[in-house]
Design an enzyme around this catalytic site. Sequence first.
Site, mmCIF file in Angstrom:
data_model
loop_
_atom_site.group_PDB
_atom_site.id
_atom_site.type_symbol
_atom_site.label_atom_id
_atom_site.label_comp_id
_atom_site.label_asym_id
_atom_site.label_seq_id
_atom_site.Cartn_x
_atom_site.Cartn_y
_atom_site.Cartn_z
ATOM 1 N N GLU A 1 0.846 -1.201 0.000
ATOM 2 C CA GLU A 1 0.000 0.000 0.000
ATOM 3 C C GLU A 1 0.876 1.242 0.000
ATOM 4 O OE1 GLU A 1 -2.309 -0.243 3.594
ATOM 5 O OE2 GLU A 1 -2.977 -2.282 3.171
ATOM 6 N N TYR B 1 -6.655 2.522 6.338
ATOM 7 C CA TYR B 1 -5.783 1.381 6.032
ATOM 8 C C TYR B 1 -5.896 0.221 7.025
ATOM 9 C CZ TYR B 1 -2.584 4.042 9.064
ATOM 10 O OH TYR B 1 -2.031 4.752 10.089
ATOM 11 N N ASP C 1 1.807 10.329 3.230
ATOM 12 C CA ASP C 1 2.553 11.199 4.141
ATOM 13 C C ASP C 1 1.618 12.228 4.766
ATOM 14 O OD1 ASP C 1 4.637 12.195 5.514
ATOM 15 O OD2 ASP C 1 5.591 13.213 3.829
ATOM 16 N N CYS D 1 31.888 15.134 25.971
ATOM 17 C CA CYS D 1 32.296 15.941 27.110
ATOM 18 C C CYS D 1 31.800 15.167 28.325
ATOM 19 C CB CYS D 1 31.625 17.306 27.018
ATOM 20 S SG CYS D 1 31.557 18.157 28.593
ATOM 21 N N CYS E 1 31.939 24.071 28.023
ATOM 22 C CA CYS E 1 32.547 24.132 29.363
ATOM 23 C C CYS E 1 34.059 23.923 29.326
ATOM 24 C CB CYS E 1 31.882 23.126 30.294
ATOM 25 S SG CYS E 1 32.333 21.416 29.929
ATOM 26 N N LYS F 1 10.910 2.796 2.088
ATOM 27 C CA LYS F 1 10.934 4.231 1.776
ATOM 28 C C LYS F 1 11.462 4.486 0.374
ATOM 29 C CE LYS F 1 9.577 6.120 5.682
ATOM 30 N NZ LYS F 1 10.237 7.186 6.344
ATOM 31 N N CYS G 1 35.376 20.735 25.016
ATOM 32 C CA CYS G 1 33.935 21.034 24.910
ATOM 33 C C CYS G 1 33.771 22.527 24.631
ATOM 34 C CB CYS G 1 33.234 20.651 26.211
ATOM 35 S SG CYS G 1 31.529 21.221 26.289
ATOM 36 N N CYS H 1 28.539 20.658 33.002
ATOM 37 C CA CYS H 1 28.529 21.298 31.689
ATOM 38 C C CYS H 1 27.129 21.869 31.473
ATOM 39 C CB CYS H 1 28.865 20.274 30.610
ATOM 40 S SG CYS H 1 28.668 20.923 28.943
ATOM 41 N N LYS I 1 2.484 4.517 1.143
ATOM 42 C CA LYS I 1 2.579 5.095 2.483
ATOM 43 C C LYS I 1 2.235 6.573 2.347
ATOM 44 C CE LYS I 1 5.517 5.265 6.558
ATOM 45 N NZ LYS I 1 5.430 6.676 6.862
HETATM 46 S S1 IVH Z 1 -0.048 0.626 8.649
HETATM 47 C C1 IVH Z 1 1.662 -0.381 13.120
HETATM 48 N N1 IVH Z 1 -0.481 1.591 6.270
HETATM 49 O O1 IVH Z 1 2.893 5.404 8.481
HETATM 50 C C2 IVH Z 1 1.427 0.772 12.243
HETATM 51 N N2 IVH Z 1 0.521 3.015 7.877
HETATM 52 O O2 IVH Z 1 5.390 4.668 10.188
HETATM 53 C C3 IVH Z 1 0.558 0.325 11.112
HETATM 54 N N3 IVH Z 1 0.965 5.274 7.096
HETATM 55 O O3 IVH Z 1 1.762 5.704 11.779
HETATM 56 C C4 IVH Z 1 0.469 1.363 10.126
HETATM 57 N N4 IVH Z 1 0.173 5.001 5.069
HETATM 58 O O4 IVH Z 1 0.572 7.043 10.004
HETATM 59 C C5 IVH Z 1 0.010 1.834 7.496
HETATM 60 N N5 IVH Z 1 -0.972 2.290 4.140
HETATM 61 C C6 IVH Z 1 -0.491 2.549 5.345
HETATM 62 C C7 IVH Z 1 0.037 3.815 5.715
HETATM 63 C C8 IVH Z 1 0.536 4.001 6.995
HETATM 64 C C9 IVH Z 1 0.726 5.858 5.912
HETATM 65 C C10 IVH Z 1 1.617 5.936 8.248
HETATM 66 C C11 IVH Z 1 0.867 5.768 9.543
HETATM 67 C C12 IVH Z 1 1.830 5.144 10.514
HETATM 68 C C13 IVH Z 1 3.140 5.410 9.862
HETATM 69 C C14 IVH Z 1 4.093 4.280 10.204
#
Ligand code: IVH
Length: 679
Positions: free
Chosen positions: A122, A234, A126, A434, A419, A322, A416, A440, A124
Amino acid sequence: MPTNNLTPEQAAAELKALAKEIAEHDYRYYRLDQPTISDQAYDTLRRRNQEIEAKFPNLIRSDSPTHRVGSAPAPEFEKVKHQSPMLSLDNAFSFEEVGDFIGRIKRFLKWPADQDIAFMAEPKIDGLSASLIYENGQFVLGATRGDGVEGENITANLKTVRDIPLVLQGDFIPSRLEVRGEVYMSLSDFEKLNQQRQEQQEPLFANPRNAAAGSLRQLDSAITAKRPLYFFAYAYYSSEPTGDSTQEQLLQSLRQWGFPVNPHVRLCLNQADLETHYQGLEELRPTLDYEIDGVVYKVNDLALQNRLGFVGRAPRHSIAHKFAAEQAETVIEDILIQVGRTGVLTPLAVLKPVFVGGVMVRRATLHNKDEIERKDVRVGDTVIVQRAGDVIPQVVKPLINKRPVDSQPFIFPTHCPVCQTPVTQTEGQVARRCNNSFDCSAQAVERLKHFVSRNAFDIEGLGEKHLEAFYQEGFIKNPVDIFTLHQKKDLLEKREGWGKQSLENLWKSIEKRRVISLDRFIYGLGISQIGHVSARLLARHYQNLDTVLQANEEDLLSIEGIGPGMAHDLMAFLKDDQQQKLIHDLQEQVTVELYKVEQILNSPLQGKTAVFTGTLNQLSRSEAKAQAERLGAKVSGSVSAKTDMVVAGSEAGSKLKTAHALGIKVLSEEEWLGLIDKK
Ligand code: IVH
């Protein structure tokens, strides 16, 4: 009929019908882009709804269309504890790491290496995650992720997000349902919003994600309502059976109930499929009107997901792959050295501001002395900087052909910068430190900031600037002083910069924290390498502060998620006289609560200590351990009088002998499986 003539019964019936009708029009307009009535006819429906609600305010429904435009501003957000923690995902940055992830899953499940596992892949999104609770099909509570355990109640704001159904449609809706997903802003709406803000001379948002976050965390939901926010679901959770046994079916149910699910999800039967889909999404990415920062791979079979469980803060069954970081070229104007809370000296490049991946970047980390030397980064260099997801921007490399002729290599300080204590290096570590930890000022102030931070003592009203000033003026030199600050009330009242009201608020927020949970206390101490997740693991394992203080290295290492480095730093901390004094003094000011481990009903293993030895046939060692922990048991690496049971596989050796000698109960693998099956 004029609203004045309506009986309460008639009003209620009409409000119900209007809620349904308007929701349907909303769906056609916002989601399908196919309205079936004119704007005027739609407005007439809404106005009628509003008029009836004005006459009968006690009949306003939780799914009323007026919530879509926001309600009265809240004084503050209420906290809500999540039913199950909202975790995050581990990251993979290459196909090789994805291969490792799949390998770990197969080993955990004791599957043959050549057997394929199906994954749902799926995009991800943002944005920001949100949790939505539905009771009998009605949206009743919505929360932010917060620290994962506790979030903020933002129900009124989420009701203004038109993608989020207020009432569910379709079949097999559990009476109580939690849906999780991502709230986001589209790229085009983000541009528009910033343009408007520029015209009105308001500060701009750095990226769509920040804009979405800022919009969602408005105390005045009418403001949220004016921001173009969207949602993709999701996941869902329910204790009632729904008939879904795969992630694919789960997403189908979500769609059927009326949630938007991203259209670019794909079932992948093996690793090659994942790679193809990843590359496809990477190509699609620039054409999408919302930001995605990778692909999430989830084991498709929900029963397997359940077996795989979690480690630390992340599930074993999913990973975020990623996309490559975005890069840009700029110039290093200066190199600063920051002294952190644990004394580590971190070099920071001060950059000529540059836009990378939608964010203006002004600083980038240079990590440590060795990295500067390895890359030969110098002040005045033109460099490539990159930014991936939420991580701090990094300097990738200098462009040597653009280097000024008079450039000089950077000389890392031997003392440092704050300090002046000589800098040291522990063998096997790259960090220069340090060691003047208590005197410090840089370290002391950083420790204080950490102590009051959100996942630690969470003291509102003691911001960084105040702490720095209080430290300089001698009001707060260490965490204990926060709790005795009240004794200097008269002096503080005379001091400039604090009004009576803000001081009152400060006392209140300090008093609120005189009782503190064990995990927050441990995290607040600012022990090197112990983040809030490991602090929670420690709290769960030891349950009270005294036992933590008596921890030994071997026991620490038996805790899943605590590695040798952490155990070492924790032991060093606990043995340090000054730290012991600090903990002792703090205990006089605050009460540290017993850590409440979720009691697992009817578990034969609750509170028991188990040891696994020998080779297990049906389970991997990790799965056995995870099963035990899920049922409330502790798993230890060695047999002692405190052990309640030893599970012995084939070829068990000395641990089995010790168990017999101490008269401890010994179980075979089959007996173990029988025991946990009964739970
Ligand atoms: S599953 C256990 N599916 O990514 C967490 N997360 O780093 C299960 N996110 O906090 C998350 N798209 O906010 C899942 N298709 C997707 C997602 C997704 C974005 C975000 C989500 C989560 C973060 C994880």
